[in-house]
Scaffold this motif. Sequence first.
Motif, PDB file in Angstrom:
ATOM      1  N   CYS A 205      73.146  13.028  42.712  1.00 53.94           N
ATOM      2  CA  CYS A 205      74.610  13.044  42.085  1.00 53.94           C
ATOM      3  C   CYS A 205      75.684  14.698  42.675  1.00 53.94           C
ATOM      4  CB  CYS A 205      74.404  13.706  40.460  1.00 53.94           C
ATOM      5  SG  CYS A 205      75.642  13.613  39.600  1.00 53.94           S
ATOM      6  N   GLU A 206      76.570  14.850  42.763  1.00 52.38           N
ATOM      7  CA  GLU A 206      77.607  15.461  43.552  1.00 52.38           C
ATOM      8  C   GLU A 206      78.908  15.567  42.317  1.00 52.38           C
ATOM      9  OE1 GLU A 206      77.135  17.836  46.211  1.00 52.38           O
ATOM     10  OE2 GLU A 206      75.972  16.321  46.995  1.00 52.38           O
ATOM     11  N   LEU A 207      78.747  16.994  41.926  1.00 47.81           N
ATOM     12  CA  LEU A 207      79.417  17.701  40.985  1.00 47.81           C
ATOM     13  C   LEU A 207      80.864  17.979  41.538  1.00 47.81           C
ATOM     14  CD1 LEU A 207      76.761  17.739  39.367  1.00 47.81           C
ATOM     15  CD2 LEU A 207      78.348  17.940  37.800  1.00 47.81           C
ATOM     16  N   ASP A 208      82.205  18.161  40.874  1.00 48.65           N
ATOM     17  CA  ASP A 208      82.893  18.456  41.638  1.00 48.65           C
ATOM     18  C   ASP A 208      83.108  20.371  40.820  1.00 48.65           C
ATOM     19  OD1 ASP A 208      85.941  18.863  42.926  1.00 48.65           O
ATOM     20  OD2 ASP A 208      86.512  19.575  40.733  1.00 48.65           O
ATOM     21  N   ALA A 209      83.228  21.762  41.685  1.00 50.54           N
ATOM     22  CA  ALA A 209      83.183  22.843  41.462  1.00 50.54           C
ATOM     23  C   ALA A 209      84.167  23.409  40.141  1.00 50.54           C
ATOM     24  CB  ALA A 209      82.585  24.024  42.905  1.00 50.54           C
ATOM     25  N   GLY A 210      84.832  22.740  40.897  1.00 49.98           N
ATOM     26  CA  GLY A 210      86.028  23.078  39.957  1.00 49.98           C
ATOM     27  C   GLY A 210      86.307  23.116  39.116  1.00 49.98           C
ATOM     28  N   SER A 211      86.373  21.623  38.109  1.00 53.32           N
ATOM     29  CA  SER A 211      86.766  21.261  36.986  1.00 53.32           C
ATOM     30  C   SER A 211      84.894  20.817  36.214  1.00 53.32           C
ATOM     31  CB  SER A 211      86.529  19.898  36.873  1.00 53.32           C
ATOM     32  OG  SER A 211      86.484  19.270  37.913  1.00 53.32           O
ATOM     33  N   GLY A 212      83.613  20.764  37.558  1.00 52.07           N
ATOM     34  CA  GLY A 212      82.698  20.433  36.829  1.00 52.07           C
ATOM     35  C   GLY A 212      82.169  18.901  36.386  1.00 52.07           C
ATOM     36  N   LYS A 213      82.972  18.259  36.949  1.00 50.65           N
ATOM     37  CA  LYS A 213      83.035  16.381  36.626  1.00 50.65           C
ATOM     38  C   LYS A 213      82.281  15.841  37.504  1.00 50.65           C
ATOM     39  CE  LYS A 213      87.132  16.422  34.262  1.00 50.65           C
ATOM     40  NZ  LYS A 213      88.668  15.938  33.749  1.00 50.65           N
ATOM     41  N   VAL A 214      81.362  14.783  37.334  1.00 47.47           N
ATOM     42  CA  VAL A 214      80.655  13.656  38.319  1.00 47.47           C
ATOM     43  C   VAL A 214      81.815  14.159  39.881  1.00 47.47           C
ATOM     44  CG1 VAL A 214      79.111  12.050  38.957  1.00 47.47           C
ATOM     45  CG2 VAL A 214      79.039  13.454  36.900  1.00 47.47           C
ATOM     46  N   ALA A 215      81.216  13.963  40.658  1.00 44.59           N
ATOM     47  CA  ALA A 215      82.556  13.774  41.935  1.00 44.59           C
ATOM     48  C   ALA A 215      81.922  12.294  42.856  1.00 44.59           C
ATOM     49  CB  ALA A 215      82.586  14.944  42.910  1.00 44.59           C
ATOM     50  N   SER A 216      80.549  11.960  42.610  1.00 44.89           N
ATOM     51  CA  SER A 216      79.987  11.183  43.374  1.00 44.89           C
ATOM     52  C   SER A 216      78.550  10.176  42.836  1.00 44.89           C
ATOM     53  CB  SER A 216      79.680  11.210  44.995  1.00 44.89           C
ATOM     54  OG  SER A 216      79.492  11.947  45.250  1.00 44.89           O
ATOM     55  N   PHE A 217      78.282   9.806  43.185  1.00 48.83           N
ATOM     56  CA  PHE A 217      76.358   9.314  42.874  1.00 48.83           C
ATOM     57  C   PHE A 217      76.111   8.059  43.517  1.00 48.83           C
ATOM     58  CE2 PHE A 217      74.390   6.956  39.092  1.00 48.83           C
ATOM     59  CZ  PHE A 217      73.020   8.487  38.814  1.00 48.83           C
ATOM     60  N   ALA A 218      74.798   7.979  43.693  1.00 47.54           N
ATOM     61  CA  ALA A 218      74.018   6.751  43.976  1.00 47.54           C
ATOM     62  C   ALA A 218      73.022   6.924  43.710  1.00 47.54           C
ATOM     63  CB  ALA A 218      74.423   7.025  45.573  1.00 47.54           C
ATOM     64  N   PHE A 219      72.077   5.513  43.635  1.00 43.41           N
ATOM     65  CA  PHE A 219      71.205   5.088  42.467  1.00 43.41           C
ATOM     66  C   PHE A 219      70.696   4.271  43.087  1.00 43.41           C
ATOM     67  CE2 PHE A 219      74.168   2.408  40.292  1.00 43.41           C
ATOM     68  CZ  PHE A 219      73.729   1.319  39.974  1.00 43.41           C
ATOM     69  N   LEU A 220      69.611   4.388  42.664  1.00 40.46           N
ATOM     70  CA  LEU A 220      68.562   3.024  43.031  1.00 40.46           C
ATOM     71  C   LEU A 220      67.423   2.745  41.938  1.00 40.46           C
ATOM     72  CD1 LEU A 220      67.263   1.345  44.991  1.00 40.46           C
ATOM     73  CD2 LEU A 220      65.938   2.939  45.508  1.00 40.46           C
ATOM     74  N   VAL A 221      67.423   1.637  41.378  1.00 40.21           N
ATOM     75  CA  VAL A 221      66.251   1.060  40.847  1.00 40.21           C
ATOM     76  C   VAL A 221      65.340   0.651  41.024  1.00 40.21           C
ATOM     77  CG1 VAL A 221      66.055   0.254  38.036  1.00 40.21           C
ATOM     78  CG2 VAL A 221      68.328   0.532  38.822  1.00 40.21           C
ATOM     79  N   GLY A 222      63.927   1.820  40.106  1.00 39.25           N
ATOM     80  CA  GLY A 222      62.807   1.138  41.099  1.00 39.25           C
ATOM     81  C   GLY A 222      61.634  -0.464  39.918  1.00 39.25           C
ATOM     82  N   ASP A 223      60.388  -0.560  39.863  1.00 38.53           N
ATOM     83  CA  ASP A 223      60.138  -1.211  39.216  1.00 38.53           C
ATOM     84  C   ASP A 223      59.832  -0.599  38.034  1.00 38.53           C
ATOM     85  OD1 ASP A 223      59.832  -3.217  41.568  1.00 38.53           O
ATOM     86  OD2 ASP A 223      57.966  -2.200  42.235  1.00 38.53           O
ATOM     87  N   ALA A 224      59.126  -1.412  37.046  1.00 45.36           N
ATOM     88  CA  ALA A 224      59.128  -1.600  35.885  1.00 45.36           C
ATOM     89  C   ALA A 224      57.628  -0.051  35.782  1.00 45.36           C
ATOM     90  CB  ALA A 224      58.255  -1.999  34.724  1.00 45.36           C
ATOM     91  N   ILE A 225      57.336   0.647  35.354  1.00 42.77           N
ATOM     92  CA  ILE A 225      56.045   0.959  34.915  1.00 42.77           C
ATOM     93  C   ILE A 225      54.570   1.043  34.529  1.00 42.77           C
ATOM     94  CG2 ILE A 225      55.503   3.955  34.458  1.00 42.77           C
ATOM     95  CD1 ILE A 225      58.154   4.499  35.225  1.00 42.77           C
ATOM     96  N   PRO A 226      53.931   0.682  35.520  1.00 38.72           N
ATOM     97  CA  PRO A 226      52.710  -0.005  34.232  1.00 38.72           C
ATOM     98  C   PRO A 226      52.733   0.959  33.004  1.00 38.72           C
ATOM     99  CG  PRO A 226      52.146   0.299  36.348  1.00 38.72           C
ATOM    100  CD  PRO A 226      53.208   0.669  36.236  1.00 38.72           C
ATOM    101  N   GLU A 227      52.074   0.193  31.867  1.00 38.31           N
ATOM    102  CA  GLU A 227      51.776   1.249  30.344  1.00 38.31           C
ATOM    103  C   GLU A 227      50.871   2.129  30.139  1.00 38.31           C
ATOM    104  OE1 GLU A 227      51.995  -0.037  25.419  1.00 38.31           O
ATOM    105  OE2 GLU A 227      52.118  -1.302  26.894  1.00 38.31           O
ATOM    106  N   GLY A 228      49.876   2.192  31.435  1.00 39.99           N
ATOM    107  CA  GLY A 228      48.847   2.771  31.625  1.00 39.99           C
ATOM    108  C   GLY A 228      49.667   4.405  31.831  1.00 39.99           C
ATOM    109  N   GLN A 229      50.065   4.159  32.187  1.00 43.93           N
ATOM    110  CA  GLN A 229      50.118   5.595  33.492  1.00 43.93           C
ATOM    111  C   GLN A 229      51.125   6.439  31.747  1.00 43.93           C
ATOM    112  OE1 GLN A 229      51.702   4.979  37.533  1.00 43.93           O
ATOM    113  NE2 GLN A 229      50.354   3.497  37.423  1.00 43.93           N
TER     114      GLN A 229
END
Length: 244
Positions: A205-229
């Motif tokens: 995540c990158e934010l704009d220094a002047g406005s403090g708003k989000v300027a760019s975003f990239a993400f990756l959703v992974g697998d489910a986390i086992p309940e034992g963890q």
Amino acid sequence: MELAANKWDGEIRWGAAASFALHAAAILLLLLLLPRAEPLSSPDDGLSVEIVPQEAESASPPERVRAPPPEKVRPEAAKSEAEPVPLANDPPAAAAMPPAVPIAPPVPKPAEFLIASQLFSEKVLADPRSKRAREALRQLSGSERNLQLCDLEALEQVRRAQPAMAPDTLAPYAMAAEKVSGNSVEVKGGAFRSKRKWYNIQFKCELDAGSGKVASFAFLVGDAIPEGQWQEHNLVVDDGPADQ
């Protein structure tokens, strides 16, 4: 005296001739007195036997073929006799085939981040229902405010990208510590909850220094986390309203 010697010599010769004649006569008389041998009769006198002449090759017994002694056999002849003749249906010898080269399994490509084409955190905060969220952000400053604003963007990006999910909580440091540097936020071991289950997530995540708003975003959703963890990483299922 010479006449007497000649006379004696003549008498000796006459006596020897007379003795030889007597011996010959005695042998002849003995042969005449012996019984005459009768000729033997053939037991098959009544049969007519036909003799068929054999061929010249069968007259003599076949000669036995002897293998030459080993030391006199040529290397080429010995090799040709030792090697078996392959049948027509036999597969080619394995030795004639080139050695198999092991093929390394393909290296899986790393999952690519999904780059957001539209940002939603500003619109979410502008909604009247987000009044408390806006007030909480005003009380934060610096890296903590940036992290919370990026968390809000991550939840909305997952909700829009995967409508089947309903994320309501995000823990950016669940599996690994986050990294906040100036206006940049990087989360490598985050987790979000959806319908009482936890899933891995990474984002940048990158934010704009002047406005403090989000300027760019990239993400990756992974697998489910086992309940034992879950307990090990402080992931709870009953915090807040349950997802329906």
